[in-house]
Structures are given as structure tokens and as C-alpha cells.
Write a protein that holds these residues in place. Structure first.
Motif, PDB file in Angstrom:
ATOM      1  N   THR A   1       1.008  -1.235   0.024  1.00 44.86           N
ATOM      2  CA  THR A   1      -0.002   0.011  -0.086  1.00 44.86           C
ATOM      3  C   THR A   1       0.990   1.310   0.092  1.00 44.86           C
ATOM      4  N   ARG A   2       0.337   2.283  -0.485  1.00 46.48           N
ATOM      5  CA  ARG A   2       0.933   3.452  -0.543  1.00 46.48           C
ATOM      6  C   ARG A   2       0.090   4.486   0.122  1.00 46.48           C
ATOM      7  N   HIS A   3       0.672   5.476   0.583  1.00 45.82           N
ATOM      8  CA  HIS A   3       0.064   6.803   1.187  1.00 45.82           C
ATOM      9  C   HIS A   3      -0.263   7.824   0.070  1.00 45.82           C
ATOM     10  N   TYR A   4      -1.423   8.160  -0.117  1.00 53.37           N
ATOM     11  CA  TYR A   4      -1.995   9.347  -0.996  1.00 53.37           C
ATOM     12  C   TYR A   4      -2.620  10.372  -0.376  1.00 53.37           C
ATOM     13  N   GLU A   5      -2.707  11.715  -1.055  1.00 52.37           N
ATOM     14  CA  GLU A   5      -3.353  12.776  -0.491  1.00 52.37           C
ATOM     15  C   GLU A   5      -4.313  13.175  -1.895  1.00 52.37           C
TER      16      GLU A   5
END
Length: 132
Positions: free
Chosen positions: A3-7
Motif C-alpha cells: 500500500t501507498r500513502h495518498y493525498e
């Protein structure tokens, strides 16, 4: 899958009533959750004037959502935003480790400032009580 962090920054039509805007916001968050994402932070900036008119709109309701998810979910999420006629603009970016650290530091600074303000308010009320 990693998983990745998104904004994601979403600008919603500000001409809508508050209940309609809240409905769109909950639909956006539901779309993230449905596609396997996990929301970590939400910032409602509210109605703001746009720098330039977009589709004859001069103001928009700004929503910033930070979330974690698989890269494959972004396609479905952005498709959802694209199909919603009340979403004026949107952008989703991947947050790297520097950005995550900066966000964490900003949040810690807000907490410290709030604690200091609480202390100042307490000191003022103590002084007022002692003067009585």
C-alpha cells in the motif's frame, strides 16, 4: 500488494447546499473504503474563492483526504470523481516519506499550540478568580 500513502484534493461545487456537500463528501470517502483504502486524515477547508473561474464557478468547497491504499484503487477512485458532475477539480498524489514526516510535524505543532493556548486560558481564568 503493497500500500501507498495518498493525498487527494477535491474541489466541489460551492453552489450546493451543505447537506448536498456532506453527501458528496461521504460518497467520496465511501468510494475510498469500497476500493480497499483506509482514510487516515480529513481536512475540510470549506468554501473558498478560486484563483480563476472553472466552468463559470468562482468558488469551490475544498476537501483534502489522506489515505492508504493499493495503487490499483486510484484508477477506480479517480473514475468515480470524474463521473460526479458536482466535482469541479481533483488531484491525487503519492506522499513520499518526506511529505509524511512534514505532515506529522505539522500535526504535532498544532497539538502543541493548542496545549499552550489551553494553558494560557487556564492561567487567565486563575488570575481572574484570584482577583475576585
Amino acid at each position: 500488494m503493497a500500500t501507498r500513502h495518498y493525498e487527494s484534493v477535491v474541489v466541489i461545487n460551492a453552489a450546493l447546499e451543505d447537506p448536498q456537500v456532506e453527501g458528496i463528501i461521504s460518497a467520496i470517502h465511501q468510494s475510498i473504503k469500497t476500493n480497499g483504502g483506509e482514510i487516515s486524515d480529513i481536512e475540510n477547508w470549506g468554501r473558498r474563492r478560486l484563483a480563476y473561474a472553472i466552468d463559470n464557478a468562482k468558488s469551490g468547497y475544498y476537501l483534502i483526504t489522506r489515505f492508504e491504499g493499493a495503487p490499483s484503487m486510484i484508477t477506480e477512485f479517480e473514475r468515480f470523481l470524474k463521473l460526479d458532475e458536482n466535482v469541479i477539480r481533483y488531484i491525487t498524489i503519492v506522499l513520499d516519506s518526506k511529505a509524511l514526516e512534514s505532515i506529522k510535524n505539522a500535526a504535532n505543532k498544532k497539538v502543541e499550540e493548542a496545549a499552550e493556548e489551553g494553558t494560557e486560558v487556564q492561567e487567565k481564568s486563575d488570575k481572574e478568580k484570584s482577583n475576585d
